[in-house]
Scaffold this motif. Structure first.
Motif, PDB file in Angstrom:
ATOM      1  N   ASP A  14     -16.319  56.021  79.158  1.00 22.89           N
ATOM      2  CA  ASP A  14     -15.559  54.639  79.162  1.00 22.89           C
ATOM      3  C   ASP A  14     -14.314  54.724  80.295  1.00 22.89           C
ATOM      4  O   ASP A  14     -13.948  53.440  80.958  1.00 22.89           O
ATOM      5  CB  ASP A  14     -15.229  53.913  77.728  1.00 22.89           C
ATOM      6  N   VAL A  17     -15.526  53.759  83.626  1.00 27.99           N
ATOM      7  CA  VAL A  17     -15.692  52.213  84.008  1.00 27.99           C
ATOM      8  C   VAL A  17     -14.439  51.745  84.160  1.00 27.99           C
ATOM      9  O   VAL A  17     -14.323  50.966  84.854  1.00 27.99           O
ATOM     10  CB  VAL A  17     -16.672  51.638  82.641  1.00 27.99           C
ATOM     11  N   THR A  21     -13.106  49.883  87.665  1.00 32.51           N
ATOM     12  CA  THR A  21     -13.069  48.549  87.578  1.00 32.51           C
ATOM     13  C   THR A  21     -11.593  48.418  88.229  1.00 32.51           C
ATOM     14  O   THR A  21     -11.131  47.481  88.890  1.00 32.51           O
ATOM     15  CB  THR A  21     -12.701  47.985  85.980  1.00 32.51           C
ATOM     16  N   ALA A 232     -21.819  52.189  86.025  1.00 35.10           N
ATOM     17  CA  ALA A 232     -21.023  51.652  84.878  1.00 35.10           C
ATOM     18  C   ALA A 232     -22.056  51.129  83.838  1.00 35.10           C
ATOM     19  O   ALA A 232     -22.005  51.424  82.758  1.00 35.10           O
ATOM     20  CB  ALA A 232     -20.292  50.344  84.906  1.00 35.10           C
ATOM     21  N   CYS A 236     -22.785  53.024  80.072  1.00 33.31           N
ATOM     22  CA  CYS A 236     -22.913  52.248  78.937  1.00 33.31           C
ATOM     23  C   CYS A 236     -24.111  52.386  78.091  1.00 33.31           C
ATOM     24  O   CYS A 236     -24.416  52.550  76.947  1.00 33.31           O
ATOM     25  CB  CYS A 236     -22.689  50.631  79.326  1.00 33.31           C
ATOM     26  N   LEU A 319     -16.032  42.490  84.401  1.00 24.72           N
ATOM     27  CA  LEU A 319     -16.684  43.863  84.802  1.00 24.72           C
ATOM     28  C   LEU A 319     -17.577  43.460  85.829  1.00 24.72           C
ATOM     29  O   LEU A 319     -17.834  44.348  86.785  1.00 24.72           O
ATOM     30  CB  LEU A 319     -17.576  44.282  83.733  1.00 24.72           C
TER      31      LEU A 319
END
Ligand code: RIB
Ligand code: CA
Length: 327
Positions: A14, A17, A21, A232, A236, A319
Motif C-alpha cells: 500500500d 500505491v 499516486t 496498483a 490491491c 486513484l
C-alpha cells in the motif's frame, strides 16, 4: 501552487500505491522520500522504493534510507502480546501468500538509482532547518525516522506545515487487540511525533477500512490503461487474495491504507468525517501502541485531528485520476 511534501514509507504494497499516486499528482511537489523498517526490513523497503521511483520516471526524487529498527522498543523485554495468526497463509496450490512481498509485483528488475549518501534522520534535520517555507510530512510506516529527528532537533517542528500520519485506530486495530501496525512497531516514536507541536492529522484504520477497494474497483483502476494503474491494481488484488485467505469468510476487499493519507493531502474532502481529538500513545504493556483518544477532554486540550470516515467513491476516483495519468 503545489503542496511541498516528504513521504516516509516502509514500501510494502500500500506504500507503493501511495508513492505512485503522490508522484503522479501535479498538485504535490514530492521533495524527498524517506524509507524505514516495518513491512519489510529497511534494505527491502528502500530497494522497493528506489525501483518504483525509477520505474515511474521520477528518478530525480531523492530517496533517503532511514532506521532499521524501533527507537527503544526492543531494548527491554516486552509483555507477551498476541500479534495475530501464527500459521502461514497459502493459496489452493500451497503457495505462501503475503500482503507485502520482498520484491513487489512489477518491480522485479534492479535499477541504477541508489539511495542518497546521508541517512533519513540527518536529512530531516538538515533539510527542514534550511527551509523558509513549511513542508507537509506524510509518514505511512513506523515513525522511527521522525521520532529520532525530533529528538535530536525539536526545533524542526516549526518547519512542518502538518504531519499526516497513516496509523492508529479508535474502534479498530490490526496487529494486536488494541494497536495498529505502524504505531505498535514504534510507540515511543509515535508519541514524540504526536506531541512535537506541529499540527497532526491521523489517518487511522477507522478511515482506511471505510474505503476498502474490491476486485471491481481494481478492474476500474486497471481500465485507465497506464502502467502505474495496472501496478496498483495488481498490488490491491494480491492484498485481497491474502486477506480473503487469512481472515476467511467472504472478504473480497482490501484497504490501501497509505494511499488514503496521500489523497487526504491532495484533497482533504476525501475524508468525510474528521474529529478534533486529544491523543496519546500507550507505550508499554498489553495495549502498547494504542492511540488513546481521551474523550473526557475539553476543547482546549485537543492536540490533533483524527479522521474516522472516508469516501470510497472519491478515493477510487482520485486513484484513477492520478494513477491513470501517463506522466
Ligand atoms: O496498518 C497499516 C499500515 O501498516 C500500513 O502503512 C501498511 O503499509 C503497514 O505499514
Ligand atoms: Ca506502510
Amino acid at each position: 501552487m503545489a503542496t511541498r511534501v516528504i513521504l516516509d514509507v516502509d514500501t510494502g504494497s500500500d506504500d507503493a500505491v501511495a508513492v505512485a499516486t503522490a508522484l503522479r499528482c501535479p498538485d504535490l511537489d514530492v521533495l524527498a522520500i524517506c524509507t524505514v523498517w516495518g513491512n519489510l526490513d529497511v534494505e527491502d523497503t528502500t530497494e522497493n522504493t528506489l525501483r518504483l521511483v525509477d520505474k515511474l520516471g521520477r528518478a530525480e526524487v531523492p530517496v533517503y534510507k532511514g532506521c532499521g529498527t524501533a527507537m527503544v522498543k526492543y531494548l527491554y523485554p516486552r509483555g507477551a502480546v498476541d500479534t495475530g495468526r501464527s500459521s502461514k497463509v497459502v493459496d489452493e496450490n500451497g503457495n505462501e501468500l503475503h500482503i507485502h512481498y520482498k520484491r513487489l509485483s512489477g518491480l522485479e528488475n534492479p535499477v541504477e538509482k541508489k539511495e542518497e549518501p546521508i541517512d533519513a534522520v540527518t536529512f530531516y534535520v538538515q533539510f527542514l532547518r534550511a527551509q523558509t517555507e513549511k513542508v507537509t510530512l506524510i509518514p505511512v510506516g513506523p515513525l522511527t525516522n521522525l521520532g529520532e529527528a525530533l529528538s535530536i532537533a525539536p526545533d524542526i517542528a516549526d518547519k512542518i506545515e502538518k504531519i499526516v500520519i497513516m496509523g492508529g485506530g479508535d474502534k479498530v486495530a490490526n496487529i494486536s487487540p488494541s494497536a495498529e501496525a505502524n504505531i505498535w512497531h514504534d510507540p515511543e516514536a509515535a508519541e514524540i511525533v504526536q506531541q512535537c507541536g506541529a499540527p497532526v492529522l491521523w489517518i487511522p484504520l477507522d478511515a482506511t477500512l471505510s474505503c476498502a477497494l474490491n476486485r471491481k474497483d481494481c478492474a476500474e483502476l486497471r481500465a485507465t490503461g497506464t502502467w502505474a494503474a495496472d501496478f496498483a491494481a495488481t498490488l490491491c488484488e494480491e492484498r485481497i487474495e491474502f486477506e480473503s485467505k487469512s481472515v476467511g469468510g467472504d472478504k473480497d476487499n482490501s484497504s490501501i491504507h497509505d494511499a488514503l493519507a496521500v489523497c487526504s493531502v491532495i484533497d482533504e474532502s476525501v475524508l468525510t468525517e474528521v474529529e478534533d481529538a486529544h491523543v496519546h500513545i500507550a507505550l508499554n504493556g498489553y495495549n502498547e501502541g494504542e492511540t488513546i483518544i481521551d474523550r473526557r477532554c475539553i476543547p482546549d486540550k485537543f492536540n490533533c485531528r483524527f479522521a474516522v470516515k472516508a469516501s470510497h467513491d472519491k478515493f477510487l476516483a482520485m486513484l484513477c485520476e492520478y494513477l491513470g495519468r501517463s506522466e
